[in-house]
Write an enzyme that holds these catalytic residues in place. Structure first.
Site: not given
Ligand code: NAP
Ligand code: 8YV
Length: 316
Positions: A233, A262, A280
């Site tokens: 993010r 964004e 994104h």
């Molecule tokens: P996840 O499985 O919950 O992984 C997040 C990791 O971050 C966990 O291992 C957690 O471990 C660690 N974490 C959380 N808060 C923390 C903190 N304050 N300090 C240090 N480590 C921390 O989540 P995910 O499914 O991989 O998704 C992660 C993120 O990717 C989403 O929340 C979203 O913001 C982003 N995302 C972006 C896109 C895109 O299109 N670019 C798409 C999907 C997701 P601990 O709990 O042990 O700290």
């Molecule tokens: C958005 C994402 O949902 O899943 C998330 O957390 O950031 C992305 O998958 C996607 O960009 C939808 O527009």
């Protein structure tokens, strides 16, 4: 006689095909198409008998929290930083998200950004198109094999990034709040991770706990040869500090899929040639978006069948 469809509020226009499917199954209100006065009037009309809403996960309409009868918000997306958990806790609203189904797509984009930065893909493409090749070679890039990739947030997506990165012979380090049962090098802090890594990819969730957590000191630790990739993010980064580090070449490069405001991207970033900018698109494949939509639809169907949820998100 056909049973009356349940009312469902759709807060914003997140994915047309999913919204079309919801329109077919529910008596939907497309909240984002109404002006503020119309929204309030519609919510007053729905009060007492509308219990469900669907929304993007990264943004919602705060007016949802004025509907006392609301019991569930089914979010499209895994990162639920668009939801106000103080409000959902206060109102006992349950929240679902779309974990797991987008890990591969987002990890692919992270690796794409790593290679685009280290081998100067964007500059190289412009170099060919502008006829500069005939005048001499492009400046050299950086190899990946043997370098260290630091993963800030080794969760579902982070693990898929690590799986791919090992194929490129990168060593893996990570920082989470808790040590994981894995062989990668654990770093106690984000700054330690930056000092230990050649490239850091941010996959931390957004929200108040990570707001601007990647600050000027983090970029100082990453250093002049370091590359920063962000597929988590934009709000987790002090964007002014990132711009400063890129402008002054105190880090080498950045590859960004996400930004603080964004779809706004700072002009100062756009002006730089050592940053690759994506809009994104981490989860933006047809297959992935369909799978995310299926989870939204599945969560709502399950809730209306027996109050269970397929992928409930718990805020703590
Ligand atoms: P996840 O499985 O919950 O992984 C997040 C990791 O971050 C966990 O291992 C957690 O471990 C660690 N974490 C959380 N808060 C923390 C903190 N304050 N300090 C240090 N480590 C921390 O989540 P995910 O499914 O991989 O998704 C992660 C993120 O990717 C989403 O929340 C979203 O913001 C982003 N995302 C972006 C896109 C895109 O299109 N670019 C798409 C999907 C997701 P601990 O709990 O042990 O700290
Ligand atoms: C958005 C994402 O949902 O899943 C998330 O957390 O950031 C992305 O998958 C996607 O960009 C939808 O527009």
């Amino acid at each position: 006689m056909q049973a009356r469809k349940q009312p469902l509020i759709i807060a914003n226009n997140f994915h047309p095909a999913t919204i079309e499917a919801l329109d077919a199954s529910y008596e939907t209100t497309h909240l984002w198409t109404l002006d503020e006065a119309e929204k309030k009037a519609k919510l007053a009309e729905l009060e007492g008998h509308c219990v469900a809403a669907a929304s993007a996960s990264w943004a919602t309409d705060p007016l949802l929290y004025t509907l006392d009868s609301l019991q569930v918000i089914a979010c499209f997306g895994v990162g639920v930083d668009g939801i106000d958990f103080t409000e959902t806790d206060r109102l006992n609203i349950r929240v679902t998200n779309t974990p797991g189904v987008l890990d591969d797509a987002v990890a692919d984009i992270a690796l794409g950004l790593i290679i685009a930065c280290s081998r100067k893909f964007i500059r190289a493409d412009a170099f060919v198109r502008k006829g500069q090749w005939k005048k001499g070679p492009l400046p050299l890039g950086q190899s990946l094999a043997g370098k260290t990739l630091g993963i800030a947030g080794l969760g579902r997506i982070g693990q898929e990034i690590a799986n791919r990165a090992m194929g490129f012979k990168l060593n893996i380090a990570y920082h989470n709040r808790r040590l994981k049962d894995c062989d990668y090098t654990y770093c106690e802090s984000l700054n330690e991770l930056a000092s230990h890594s050649d490239i850091v990819v941010n996959v931390l969730p957004g929200g108040p706990a990570t707001r601007k957590i990647l600050d000027a000191s983090f970029f100082d630790c990453l250093g002049a040869e370091g590359t920063f990739i962000n597929v988590g993010r934009g709000q987790s980064v002090d964007e002014a500090a990132l711009v400063h580090a890129l402008q002054n070449r105190t880090i080498a490069a950045a590859g960004l899929d996400v930004y603080d405001q964004e779809p706004g991207v700072p002009e100062a970033l756009i002006a730089l040639d050592n940053v690759v900018l994506l809009p994104h698109i981490g989860s933006a494949t047809g297959e992935t978006r369909t799978a995310m939509g299926d989870l939204v639809i599945g969560n709502l169907a399950s809730f209306f069948a027996d109050q269970t949820l397929v992928t409930e998100f718990f805020s703590s």
